[in-house]
Motif scaffolding. Sequence first.
Motif, PDB file in Angstrom:
ATOM      1  N   VAL A 136       0.837  -1.205   0.000  1.00 12.07           N
ATOM      2  CA  VAL A 136       0.000   0.000   0.000  1.00 12.07           C
ATOM      3  C   VAL A 136       0.871   1.254   0.000  1.00 12.07           C
ATOM      4  CG1 VAL A 136      -1.652   1.342   1.398  1.00 12.07           C
ATOM      5  CG2 VAL A 136      -1.992  -1.125   1.069  1.00 12.07           C
ATOM      6  N   VAL A 137       1.862   1.292   0.874  1.00  8.22           N
ATOM      7  CA  VAL A 137       2.740   2.467   0.948  1.00  8.22           C
ATOM      8  C   VAL A 137       3.500   2.641  -0.370  1.00  8.22           C
ATOM      9  CG1 VAL A 137       4.757   3.467   2.113  1.00  8.22           C
ATOM     10  CG2 VAL A 137       2.940   2.371   3.455  1.00  8.22           C
ATOM     11  N   ALA A 138       3.986   1.534  -0.927  1.00  8.23           N
ATOM     12  CA  ALA A 138       4.730   1.616  -2.192  1.00  8.23           C
ATOM     13  C   ALA A 138       3.824   2.137  -3.308  1.00  8.23           C
ATOM     14  CB  ALA A 138       5.297   0.250  -2.560  1.00  8.23           C
ATOM     15  N   ALA A 139       2.573   1.691  -3.323  1.00  7.83           N
ATOM     16  CA  ALA A 139       1.650   2.114  -4.382  1.00  7.83           C
ATOM     17  C   ALA A 139       1.312   3.602  -4.239  1.00  7.83           C
ATOM     18  CB  ALA A 139       0.379   1.270  -4.333  1.00  7.83           C
ATOM     19  N   GLN A 140       1.206   4.075  -2.989  1.00  9.63           N
ATOM     20  CA  GLN A 140       0.897   5.498  -2.768  1.00  9.63           C
ATOM     21  C   GLN A 140       2.059   6.383  -3.207  1.00  9.63           C
ATOM     22  OE1 GLN A 140       0.019   5.336   1.377  1.00  9.63           O
ATOM     23  NE2 GLN A 140      -2.178   5.006   1.079  1.00  9.63           N
ATOM     24  N   SER A 141       3.277   5.877  -3.045  1.00 12.38           N
ATOM     25  CA  SER A 141       4.433   6.720  -3.317  1.00 12.38           C
ATOM     26  C   SER A 141       4.850   6.675  -4.788  1.00 12.38           C
ATOM     27  CB  SER A 141       5.609   6.306  -2.432  1.00 12.38           C
ATOM     28  OG  SER A 141       6.076   5.046  -2.868  1.00 12.38           O
ATOM     29  N   SER A 142       4.201   5.843  -5.573  1.00 11.32           N
ATOM     30  CA  SER A 142       4.545   5.817  -6.999  1.00 11.32           C
ATOM     31  C   SER A 142       3.262   5.748  -7.803  1.00 11.32           C
ATOM     32  CB  SER A 142       5.415   4.602  -7.310  1.00 11.32           C
ATOM     33  OG  SER A 142       4.700   3.418  -7.090  1.00 11.32           O
ATOM     34  N   SER A 143       2.841   6.916  -8.324  1.00 10.19           N
ATOM     35  CA  SER A 143       1.544   6.928  -9.007  1.00 10.19           C
ATOM     36  C   SER A 143       1.687   6.295 -10.398  1.00 10.19           C
ATOM     37  CB  SER A 143       1.025   8.348  -9.110  1.00 10.19           C
ATOM     38  OG  SER A 143       2.093   9.194  -9.436  1.00 10.19           O
ATOM     39  N   PRO A 144       0.662   5.605 -10.849  1.00 11.58           N
ATOM     40  CA  PRO A 144       0.724   5.009 -12.182  1.00 11.58           C
ATOM     41  C   PRO A 144       0.723   6.095 -13.253  1.00 11.58           C
ATOM     42  CG  PRO A 144      -1.470   4.770 -11.236  1.00 11.58           C
ATOM     43  CD  PRO A 144      -0.621   5.403 -10.185  1.00 11.58           C
ATOM     44  N   GLU A 145       1.081   5.730 -14.449  1.00 11.14           N
ATOM     45  CA  GLU A 145       1.164   6.748 -15.503  1.00 11.14           C
ATOM     46  C   GLU A 145      -0.183   7.445 -15.699  1.00 11.14           C
ATOM     47  OE1 GLU A 145       1.009   2.936 -18.081  1.00 11.14           O
ATOM     48  OE2 GLU A 145       1.217   3.405 -15.976  1.00 11.14           O
ATOM     49  N   LEU A 146      -0.107   8.733 -16.037  1.00 14.89           N
ATOM     50  CA  LEU A 146      -1.319   9.534 -16.198  1.00 14.89           C
ATOM     51  C   LEU A 146      -2.146   8.999 -17.368  1.00 14.89           C
ATOM     52  CD1 LEU A 146       0.263  13.062 -15.693  1.00 14.89           C
ATOM     53  CD2 LEU A 146      -1.271  11.868 -14.125  1.00 14.89           C
ATOM     54  N   GLY A 147      -3.443   9.233 -17.279  1.00 12.73           N
ATOM     55  CA  GLY A 147      -4.320   8.880 -18.392  1.00 12.73           C
ATOM     56  C   GLY A 147      -4.738   7.418 -18.402  1.00 12.73           C
ATOM     57  N   SER A 148      -4.197   6.637 -17.473  1.00 14.87           N
ATOM     58  CA  SER A 148      -4.590   5.231 -17.475  1.00 14.87           C
ATOM     59  C   SER A 148      -5.883   5.058 -16.684  1.00 14.87           C
ATOM     60  CB  SER A 148      -3.465   4.397 -16.858  1.00 14.87           C
ATOM     61  OG  SER A 148      -3.989   3.215 -16.342  1.00 14.87           O
ATOM     62  N   SER A 149      -6.907   4.579 -17.340  1.00 19.44           N
ATOM     63  CA  SER A 149      -8.181   4.413 -16.638  1.00 19.44           C
ATOM     64  C   SER A 149      -8.491   2.933 -16.406  1.00 19.44           C
ATOM     65  CB  SER A 149      -9.315   5.067 -17.430  1.00 19.44           C
ATOM     66  OG  SER A 149      -9.347   4.476 -18.710  1.00 19.44           O
ATOM     67  N   ALA A 150      -7.690   2.065 -16.996  1.00 23.24           N
ATOM     68  CA  ALA A 150      -7.928   0.622 -16.815  1.00 23.24           C
ATOM     69  C   ALA A 150      -7.687   0.249 -15.354  1.00 23.24           C
ATOM     70  CB  ALA A 150      -6.974  -0.164 -17.711  1.00 23.24           C
ATOM     71  N   PRO A 151      -8.455  -0.734 -14.833  1.00 21.77           N
ATOM     72  CA  PRO A 151      -8.240  -1.131 -13.440  1.00 21.77           C
ATOM     73  C   PRO A 151      -6.819  -1.676 -13.236  1.00 21.77           C
ATOM     74  CG  PRO A 151      -9.881  -2.552 -14.504  1.00 21.77           C
ATOM     75  CD  PRO A 151      -9.501  -1.510 -15.508  1.00 21.77           C
ATOM     76  N   GLU A 152      -6.293  -1.394 -12.063  1.00 23.50           N
ATOM     77  CA  GLU A 152      -4.956  -1.896 -11.744  1.00 23.50           C
ATOM     78  C   GLU A 152      -4.961  -3.408 -11.630  1.00 23.50           C
ATOM     79  OE1 GLU A 152      -3.499  -0.268  -8.156  1.00 23.50           O
ATOM     80  OE2 GLU A 152      -2.882   1.601  -9.122  1.00 23.50           O
ATOM     81  N   VAL A 153      -3.864  -4.017 -12.007  1.00 23.16           N
ATOM     82  CA  VAL A 153      -3.737  -5.466 -11.894  1.00 23.16           C
ATOM     83  C   VAL A 153      -2.539  -5.798 -11.003  1.00 23.16           C
ATOM     84  CG1 VAL A 153      -3.420  -7.620 -13.149  1.00 23.16           C
ATOM     85  CG2 VAL A 153      -4.693  -5.753 -14.213  1.00 23.16           C
ATOM     86  N   TRP A 154      -2.808  -6.631  -9.997  1.00 21.59           N
ATOM     87  CA  TRP A 154      -1.751  -7.106  -9.107  1.00 21.59           C
ATOM     88  C   TRP A 154      -1.678  -8.622  -9.223  1.00 21.59           C
ATOM     89  CZ3 TRP A 154       1.212  -4.284  -5.401  1.00 21.59           C
ATOM     90  CH2 TRP A 154       0.935  -2.912  -5.367  1.00 21.59           C
ATOM     91  N   ALA A 155      -0.512  -9.172  -8.925  1.00 19.82           N
ATOM     92  CA  ALA A 155      -0.392 -10.637  -8.913  1.00 19.82           C
ATOM     93  C   ALA A 155       0.173 -11.104  -7.580  1.00 19.82           C
ATOM     94  CB  ALA A 155       0.508 -11.107 -10.051  1.00 19.82           C
ATOM     95  N   ASP A 156      -0.413 -12.189  -7.066  1.00 18.56           N
ATOM     96  CA  ASP A 156       0.139 -12.888  -5.893  1.00 18.56           C
ATOM     97  C   ASP A 156       0.601 -14.243  -6.393  1.00 18.56           C
ATOM     98  OD1 ASP A 156       0.683 -14.263  -3.555  1.00 18.56           O
ATOM     99  OD2 ASP A 156      -1.419 -14.390  -2.913  1.00 18.56           O
ATOM    100  N   LEU A 157       1.911 -14.431  -6.442  1.00 15.73           N
ATOM    101  CA  LEU A 157       2.455 -15.665  -7.025  1.00 15.73           C
ATOM    102  C   LEU A 157       2.814 -16.652  -5.916  1.00 15.73           C
ATOM    103  CD1 LEU A 157       4.651 -14.109  -9.854  1.00 15.73           C
ATOM    104  CD2 LEU A 157       2.243 -14.770  -9.905  1.00 15.73           C
ATOM    105  N   GLY A 158       2.237 -17.836  -5.971  1.00 14.42           N
ATOM    106  CA  GLY A 158       2.381 -18.823  -4.899  1.00 14.42           C
ATOM    107  C   GLY A 158       1.401 -18.464  -3.797  1.00 14.42           C
ATOM    108  N   THR A 159       0.136 -18.352  -4.156  1.00 16.87           N
ATOM    109  CA  THR A 159      -0.871 -17.766  -3.251  1.00 16.87           C
ATOM    110  C   THR A 159      -1.195 -18.656  -2.050  1.00 16.87           C
ATOM    111  OG1 THR A 159      -2.971 -16.538  -3.270  1.00 16.87           O
ATOM    112  CG2 THR A 159      -2.947 -18.627  -4.480  1.00 16.87           C
ATOM    113  N   GLY A 160      -1.046 -19.965  -2.176  1.00 15.38           N
ATOM    114  CA  GLY A 160      -1.347 -20.850  -1.035  1.00 15.38           C
ATOM    115  C   GLY A 160      -2.788 -20.702  -0.581  1.00 15.38           C
TER     116      GLY A 160
END
Length: 305
Positions: A119-143
Amino acid sequence: MYSPKTWAVSGQELWQWRDEACAAATAAAISSAEVDWLLQELAGLDRLTLRLESFKHWPQVQLRLSLSELTKLWQKRIEARVPVQYLAGTAPWRQFNLTVSPAVLIPRPETELIIDLAVVAAQSSSPELGSSAPEVWADLGTGSGAIAIGLATAFPKATVYAVDCSPDAIAVAQQNATELGLIDRIQFFQGAWFQPLNGLEGQLRGMVSNPPYIPSAMVSSLQPEVAWHEPHLALDGGEDGLDCIRHLVATAPTYLKPGGIWLIEMMAGQAEQVVELLERQGDYDRIQVHADLAGIDRFVLAHRR
Ligand code: GLN
């Protein structure tokens, strides 16, 4: 795990059962607090009632299994060293009560922090401007799905891709997502790391993983609860413990957006090597090591250039 049927026992009987179970726990160097936790889960008693022992005078307590089954479970805890979370079929993690089975690693308290770091990392680095598509995250080895569920809750507009190579783990994770009302927000894939995410190249806002990171030779020397009962697939990170982390360092840049977040959990003592792997790879910047609440360097965070 347990049927909706309940069994009635007298408060006195249960009190006596608890007394004996606590004595057996103490003799086996297991915390007697685990007895109360199991009773909270299976007898619906709250902590205060257990602490004050007020149920002792109740005519009846409803259990989700019979007293003899409860005794058998507790024997498994003491004699076979089965983790109490597998006996109850649940594990608390962040604000969730997750279903667990021996197909999945029991989510650890120290891993809870990985969501706050994302959350902190995402707040401190905004995604490129003009992008309206939903953000995509991956959890690899989700268990059990813990991290995917944590991410989906922390980023309410995001879609989370949860990947695991174990179909049994995916089934547990899907059950958790369903129970928490997050099944529409998390997509599950069976496969190895990024392999099922073909087609998502350059699209991920972040990749989060608690990969296997224990050196192979160390796995059997972990405490019996872990070594005998938790899935080695989720623990064994190869000769130096870094096989999966090396793979994630090498493959993530293809899938991450510029500025995208790379965040993993690791073992004490691995930070220096993981930082070096990221630096040598060349596609990462702002590489940071974060400690867990015990002060152990536990997480590495980086951004794709
Ligand atoms: N933290 C786990 C343990 O204590 C290991 C988890 C992992 O390898 N990702 O055994």
